[in-house]
Write an enzyme that holds these catalytic residues in place. Structure first.
Site, short mmCIF file in Angstrom:
data_model
loop_
_atom_site.label_atom_id
_atom_site.label_comp_id
_atom_site.label_asym_id
_atom_site.label_seq_id
_atom_site.Cartn_x
_atom_site.Cartn_y
_atom_site.Cartn_z
N GLY A 1 -10.83 1.10 -2.43
CA GLY A 1 -9.41 1.26 -2.68
C GLY A 1 -8.61 0.38 -1.73
O GLY A 1 -9.07 -0.70 -1.34
N GLU A 2 -7.42 0.85 -1.35
CA GLU A 2 -6.55 0.12 -0.42
C GLU A 2 -6.03 -1.19 -0.99
O GLU A 2 -5.35 -1.93 -0.30
CB GLU A 2 -7.27 -0.20 0.91
CG GLU A 2 -7.79 0.99 1.65
CD GLU A 2 -8.51 0.62 2.95
OE1 GLU A 2 -8.54 -0.60 3.29
OE2 GLU A 2 -9.03 1.52 3.61
N GLY A 3 -6.36 -1.52 -2.24
CA GLY A 3 -6.02 -2.83 -2.77
C GLY A 3 -7.04 -3.89 -2.42
O GLY A 3 -6.82 -5.08 -2.66
N ILE B 1 0.85 -1.18 0.00
CA ILE B 1 0.00 0.00 0.00
C ILE B 1 0.89 1.24 0.00
O ILE B 1 1.78 1.38 0.84
CB ILE B 1 -0.91 0.05 1.25
CG1 ILE B 1 -1.67 -1.28 1.43
CG2 ILE B 1 -1.88 1.22 1.16
CD1 ILE B 1 -2.57 -1.64 0.31
#
EC number: 2.4.2.21
Length: 335
Positions: free
Chosen positions: A302-304, A70
């Protein structure tokens, strides 16, 4: 350390990236044809396993060491009121990641992934791209290098994620600059802006496009992007250099990845799209880079997180491909 010191050096590395192992792919296809199941019965899982095998260089791969990285950055364009949250939230969320409290931490644990967090000069936001380039060349190269160096070369899968208040606006600007259109074609509600906020984002993107009219991919990244987007570009490129497959995340990650595809056709052959997010223009970006998403769950965090969730799909594909017996091994007649 990263093997480049200029944007031109980085572009040359991307162009020189390795290809998948054709022999391993052929062997994996042959193995897939011999497994104890009807041909094509596992659908897209079969294609995923063969793709993964071709990048890992073996017809019978395993997926044991995924890495999630991240990157966090702050954006000067937030001065234009493009987000429903203040820039201070970026640092607060980084602390949450580091203490294991975010959704991405739980997904990393669920799928046995190492997770690393890199905050990129949060006290020095990029410039407001409606007034100046977001980054100097040196700043952009430094962010690319941070991503390049963040990749664990012993990993067998990479997911890149991000945190950065205002970065859906930067991603929309990248999409418009790389693929054409106006701000209104690319902006979405991001963290939850209202109709007035959406109109503001479109206006801000248009202002950025008007100021920075060159369309060379790395210049687009430098002028309209952000440090965390550039870091994702660097990490995805490093994964290619190491033949590590990548699962792309949502709108922001895909916008960053698109820089590589525009820079060198095929630069994302080692990548699959983890999901289709709820950010409206994500589908356009996926079409632009020629990737079909593995999942569509309405995610917009988001954030992966979407890509991390898709680790389970890829693990399933690899487990079935490498663990299922062939007709000969099982003593089953194949007809």
């Amino acid at each position: 350390m990263a093997a480049f010191s200029t944007l031109s050096d980085f572009a040359a590395l991307v162009a020189a990236g390795p290809n998948a192992d054709a022999s391993a792919r052929a062997d994996a296809e042959a193995r897939n044809g011999q497994l104890t199941k009807p041909p094509g019965a596992l659908g897209r899982l079969e294609d995923l396993a063969i793709w993964y095998a071709s990048w890992r260089g073996t017809d019978r791969p395993t997926l044991d060491a995924p890495q999630i990285v991240i990157f966090a950055g702050n954006h000067g364009v937030c001065a234009q009121s493009v987000s429903a949250f203040p820039p201070e939230v970026t640092a607060q969320m980084v602390a949450n990641f580091e203490h294991g409290g975010a959704a991405i931490n739980q997904l990393a644990k669920a799928f046995g992934a190492r997770m690393d967090v890199h905050a990129l000069a949060l006290d020095r936001p990029t410039a407001d791209f409606t007034k100046a380039p977001a980054m100097s060349e040196a700043e952009c190269v430094a962010a690319l290098a941070k991503g390049w160096d963040a990749v664990d070369t012993s990993a067998d899968l990479l997911v890149t994620g991000e945190m950065g208040i205002g970065n859906t606006t930067a991603a929309a600007a990248l999409g418009a600059a790389l693929f054409g259109g106006a701000g209104a074609d690319w902006v979405g509600r991001g963290t939850g802006v209202d109709d007035a906020g959406l109109a503001t984002k479109a206006r801000v993107v248009d202002a950025g496009l008007a100021l920075h009219q060159h369309r060379a991919p790395l210049e687009v990244l430098r002028c309209l992007g952000g440090r965390e987007l550039a870091a994702m570009v660097g990490a995805i490129a490093r994964a290619r250099a190491e033949r590590i497959p990548v699962i792309l995340d949502g709108f922001i990650c895909t916008a960053a990845a698109a820089v590589l595809e525009k820079l060198h056709t095929g630069a994302l052959d080692h990548c699959v799209a983890g999901h289709l997010s709820a950010e409206g223009a994500h589908g356009k970006l996926l079409e632009g880079i020629g990737k079909a998403p593995l999942l569509s769950l309405g995610l917009r965090l988001g954030e992966g997180s979407g890509a991390a969730t898709a680790i389970g799909i890829l693990k399933a594909a690899v487990a079935c491909h490498s663990g299922t017996a062939t007709f000969t091994e099982a003593g089953v007649s194949d007809g």
